[in-house]
Design an enzyme around this catalytic site. Structure first.
Site, PDB file in Angstrom:
ATOM      1  N   ASP A  26       0.850  -1.189   0.000  1.00 26.46           N
ATOM      2  CA  ASP A  26       0.000   0.000   0.000  1.00 26.46           C
ATOM      3  C   ASP A  26       0.887   1.242   0.000  1.00 26.46           C
ATOM      4  OD1 ASP A  26      -1.882   1.965   0.419  1.00 26.46           O
ATOM      5  OD2 ASP A  26      -2.123   1.516   2.565  1.00 26.46           O
ATOM      6  N   ASN A  28      -0.185   4.509  -0.268  1.00 27.63           N
ATOM      7  CA  ASN A  28      -0.758   5.788   0.181  1.00 27.63           C
ATOM      8  C   ASN A  28      -1.496   5.694   1.521  1.00 27.63           C
ATOM      9  OD1 ASN A  28      -2.935   4.329  -0.644  1.00 27.63           O
ATOM     10  ND2 ASN A  28      -3.822   5.923  -1.933  1.00 27.63           N
ATOM     11  N   ASP A 103      -4.847 -10.363 -15.683  1.00 27.06           N
ATOM     12  CA  ASP A 103      -5.958 -11.279 -15.453  1.00 27.06           C
ATOM     13  C   ASP A 103      -7.085 -10.859 -16.389  1.00 27.06           C
ATOM     14  OD1 ASP A 103      -7.600 -13.215 -14.048  1.00 27.06           O
ATOM     15  OD2 ASP A 103      -6.279 -12.869 -12.335  1.00 27.06           O
ATOM     16  N   ASP A 204      -9.461 -16.119 -16.405  1.00 25.71           N
ATOM     17  CA  ASP A 204     -10.294 -16.607 -15.319  1.00 25.71           C
ATOM     18  C   ASP A 204     -11.369 -17.576 -15.821  1.00 25.71           C
ATOM     19  OD1 ASP A 204     -10.832 -16.107 -12.404  1.00 25.71           O
ATOM     20  OD2 ASP A 204     -12.813 -15.615 -13.182  1.00 25.71           O
ATOM     21  N   GLU A 260      -7.372 -20.573 -16.737  1.00 29.28           N
ATOM     22  CA  GLU A 260      -7.779 -21.225 -15.494  1.00 29.28           C
ATOM     23  C   GLU A 260      -8.902 -22.175 -15.880  1.00 29.28           C
ATOM     24  OE1 GLU A 260      -9.350 -20.321 -11.006  1.00 29.28           O
ATOM     25  OE2 GLU A 260     -10.299 -19.432 -12.757  1.00 29.28           O
ATOM     26  N   HIS A 333      -4.265 -17.067  -5.187  1.00 36.67           N
ATOM     27  CA  HIS A 333      -5.112 -16.294  -4.271  1.00 36.67           C
ATOM     28  C   HIS A 333      -6.367 -17.047  -3.848  1.00 36.67           C
ATOM     29  CE1 HIS A 333      -6.730 -15.990  -8.220  1.00 36.67           C
ATOM     30  NE2 HIS A 333      -7.861 -15.492  -7.743  1.00 36.67           N
ATOM     31  N   ASP A 334      -6.588 -18.245  -4.361  1.00 33.63           N
ATOM     32  CA  ASP A 334      -7.765 -19.048  -3.987  1.00 33.63           C
ATOM     33  C   ASP A 334      -7.394 -20.234  -3.101  1.00 33.63           C
ATOM     34  OD1 ASP A 334      -9.413 -17.472  -5.626  1.00 33.63           O
ATOM     35  OD2 ASP A 334      -9.153 -18.800  -7.357  1.00 33.63           O
TER      36      ASP A 334
HETATM   37  O1  TEU Z   1     -11.763 -18.997  -9.536  1.00 31.23           O
HETATM   38  C1  TEU Z   1     -12.499 -19.978 -10.186  1.00 31.23           C
HETATM   39  C2  TEU Z   1     -12.740 -21.251  -9.570  1.00 31.23           C
HETATM   40  O2  TEU Z   1     -12.752 -22.240 -10.265  1.00 31.23           O
HETATM   41  C3  TEU Z   1     -13.229 -21.362  -8.202  1.00 31.23           C
HETATM   42  O3  TEU Z   1     -13.719 -22.660  -8.027  1.00 31.23           O
HETATM   43  C4  TEU Z   1     -12.173 -21.099  -7.250  1.00 31.23           C
HETATM   44  O4  TEU Z   1     -11.372 -22.231  -7.117  1.00 31.23           O
HETATM   45  C5  TEU Z   1     -12.847 -20.675  -6.005  1.00 31.23           C
HETATM   46  O5  TEU Z   1     -11.916 -20.041  -5.240  1.00 31.23           O
HETATM   47  C6  TEU Z   1     -13.562 -21.804  -5.293  1.00 31.23           C
HETATM   48  O6  TEU Z   1     -12.892 -22.244  -4.181  1.00 31.23           O
HETATM   49  C7  TEU Z   1     -11.635 -17.812 -10.231  1.00 31.23           C
HETATM   50  C8  TEU Z   1     -10.803 -16.835  -9.450  1.00 31.23           C
HETATM   51  O7  TEU Z   1      -9.498 -17.330  -9.315  1.00 31.23           O
HETATM   52  C9  TEU Z   1     -11.470 -16.559  -8.152  1.00 31.23           C
HETATM   53  O8  TEU Z   1     -10.703 -15.740  -7.312  1.00 31.23           O
HETATM   54  C10 TEU Z   1     -12.794 -15.917  -8.456  1.00 31.23           C
HETATM   55  O9  TEU Z   1     -13.512 -15.737  -7.267  1.00 31.23           O
HETATM   56  C11 TEU Z   1     -13.628 -16.752  -9.430  1.00 31.23           C
HETATM   57  O10 TEU Z   1     -12.878 -17.223 -10.536  1.00 31.23           O
HETATM   58  C12 TEU Z   1     -14.736 -15.920 -10.014  1.00 31.23           C
HETATM   59  O11 TEU Z   1     -14.224 -14.964 -10.872  1.00 31.23           O
HETATM   60 CA    CA Z   2      -3.462   2.147  -1.219  1.00 34.81          CA
END
Ligand code: TEU
Ligand code: CA
Length: 556
Positions: A26, A28, A103, A204, A260, A333-334
């Site tokens: 971050d 700012n 993305d 995605d 993905e 991130h998932d």
């Molecule tokens: O995730 C897609 C996905 O297949 C989901 O099943 C994902 O594994 C999810 O976290 C379920 O546990 C993508 C993105 O990576 C995710 O961050 C988004 O929330 C999602 O698409 C919708 O755009």
């Molecule tokens: Ca910021």
């Protein structure tokens, strides 16, 4: 397979670093990571040695799903900065020899996107067919499908007395890819970004863009909703649409593209990532991070078994060989943090097991991805109250499954601790100081208290750190073509404790063995092997065995 047979490409030789902008840095003091924060830390990424940054979505968004719900594809999220900030990040990244992969979220938009605002107004609106609208069936939802984030996948809209499909949250309506105008719009937008000079796209849930037109009910696993996967993933026209995208956009530039691909099989992956290059460079498959599931899907605290992990990863290595290209990842991130999931995040074994896992993945064939903080051995956070969670999926799952009495609140909190996406989303740990040096304000999600020990500043000062181990793995990939192009062959495929394999190229052999346990294991793979040790997480070795979480790589 030797170098002559395997077609060379820059993205086969690259290592990708994923930045989740909201949690990276971050600049700012508003508590939210931003583009200028990323620009400031480019020298750190250059030092790590990665080639490419994949940015999770930075487009304008109301943030129902942290940017995966886009309201304007040609503008930057206000929280993250401006288009000028983006242009500067791109230019600076290139100056630091880093490429930028964007993305691309085009299975759905935000319900606040201008297209959807129009679409919902009337059945004869010019944007109506941009989305998937259906009449009620017997006064109810058109199918029994459940959304990925809880509840029905259909949202009733009273203006026209119809339902729209949203595979994710109700603020993420699915686009109708069967409409050629939608494809024109998406391809125009992609060309616009390519003209700016970006280096690729991470797409995605791209495997979900073509739906089975018969819209049947799905099988009910959790006692609540039907599973849409068979009718949504790898649907009838998905390859046709990606080939069209390739002709109209991708083939005009020199890009890295990674799809993905929820629900992808090896057979499908061979099409998406085919060597002729008519679709994408590679896909993300998820079988190795979906090894265990309970009565409510991914929400469980059962630990995955090494045998299952190896069976899956080796299958992908064997099956795509010479036909398509693999991606390699533990985290994104998932997903929860890999050292907590497949390693050991105790003080005693965190560092050594993080290095072991990195070795295991980075010596395989495919393009490796490093998720921010993985190179520090960052761990799960194990929040103890629901209020600390920010993720729509975690919060909705807690409500849905405890509300229906399927699990107790106590069990569900434990499952979230192991599996929640927020484990990956706590702020990047830069220093031991306040808020881990992520922000001078109040972070949007709590910082892991273990930043006192685990942080970039400390690791940069310690030659034995996880950071320098990743740096070395990345450098090895760049200097040893056997790591990029060598043929893969699994070893000790019945072991419950050791993951081992061999790579071969032009008469040379690379032997890799990783102990996935906290105890010594016998292993004679290296006993008669004269060769050069390329990397190991132990300085001394013992004949006939591997020490706890030991990883060894020998080139002979
Ligand atoms: O995730 C897609 C996905 O297949 C989901 O099943 C994902 O594994 C999810 O976290 C379920 O546990 C993508 C993105 O990576 C995710 O961050 C988004 O929330 C999602 O698409 C919708 O755009
Ligand atoms: Ca910021």
């Amino acid at each position: 397979m030797n170098t002559e047979q395997e077609k060379k490409a820059w993205w086969k030789e690259a290592v990708i670093y994923q930045v989740y902008p909201r949690s990276f840095a971050d600049s700012n003091g508003d508590g939210i990571g931003d583009l200028n924060g990323i620009t400031e830390h480019l020298p750190y990424l250059e030092k790590l040695g990665v080639d490419v940054i994949w940015l999770s979505p930075v487009y304008q968004s109301p943030n129902d799903d942290n940017g995966y719900d886009i309201s304007n594809y040609r503008d930057i999220m206000t929280d993250f900065g401006t288009m000028e900030d983006f242009d500067r990040l791109l230019a600076e990244a290139h100056r630091h020899h880093l490429k930028i992969v964007m993305d691309l979220v085009v299975n759905h938009t935000s319900d606040e996107h201008a297209w959807f605002v129009e679409s919902r107004k009337s059945t004869d609106n010019p944007y109506r067919d941009y989305y998937i609208w259906k009449e009620p069936k017997d006064g109810k939802e058109p199918t029994n499908w459940g959304s990925c984030f809880g509840g029905s996948a259909w949202q009733y809209d009273e203006t026209t007395n119809m339902y729209y499909l949203h595979c994710f949250s109700k603020k993420q309506p699915d686009l109708n890819w069967d409409n050629p105008t939608v494809r024109d719009e998406v391809f125009d937008m992609m060309n616009w970004w390519c003209e700016k000079g970006i280096d690729g796209f991470r797409m995605d849930v791209i495997s979900m863009i073509s739906k089975d037109p018969s819209y049947p009910d799905g099988e009910v696993h959790d006692g609540l909703y039907g599973d849409y996967s068979p009718y949504v993933c790898n649907g009838p026209h998905v390859h046709e649409y990606l080939q069209e995208m390739n002709r109209r956009v991708l083939s005009k530039y020199d890009l890295l593209t990674v799809g993905e691909a929820a629900g992808v099989t090896v057979e499908e992956a061979k099409k998406y990532a085919n060597n002729e290059g008519s679709e994408l460079s590679m896909v993300f498959q998820f079988e190795h991070v979906e090894l265990v599931s309970g009565k409510i899907g991914k929400w469980t605290d059962e630990k995955p078994q090494l045998k299952d992990l190896r069976r899956i990863l080796n299958k992908w290595q064997y099956e795509l060989d010479g036909k398509a290209w693999n991606s390699l990842f533990w985290d994104n991130h998932d997903q929860p943090r890999v050292v907590s999931r497949f390693g050991n995040d105790s003080d005693e074994f965190r560092t050594v097991s993080a290095k072991m896992l990195a070795t295991c993945l980075h010596m395989m064939k495919g393009t490796p991805y490093v998720y921010q903080g993985e190179e520090l051995g960052m761990t799960n956070i194990y929040f103890d109250q629901l209020e600390d969670y920010r993720d729509i999926e975690s919060i909705n799952a807690f409500r849905q499954y405890t509300g229906n009495g399927l699990v107790t609140e106590e069990d569900m909190m434990r499952y979230l601790g192991e599996i929640s996406r927020d484990n990956a989303r706590t702020p990047m740990q830069w220093t031991a100081g306040e808020n881990a040096g992520f922000t001078t304000g109040t972070p949007w999600i709590k910082v892991n208290p273990n930043h006192i020990e685990i942080n970039a500043e400390a690791e940069l000062a310690d030659p034995d750190s996880v950071f320098y181990y990743y740096q070395k793995l990345i450098a090895l990939r760049h200097s040893q073509s056997i790591i990029v192009y060598g043929k893969f062959e699994g070893l000790l495929e019945d072991s419950d404790t050791i993951y081992a394999y061999r790579r071969t190229l032009d008469g040379r052999t690379l032997t890799v063995a990783c102990n996935f346990t906290a105890s010594e294991q016998s292993c004679d793979l290296f006993d008669d092997l004269a060769g050069e040790e390329l990397i190991s997480n132990y300085k001394e070795h013992q004949a006939g065995r591997l020490q706890p979480y030991e990883a060894r790589v020998v080139l002979a």
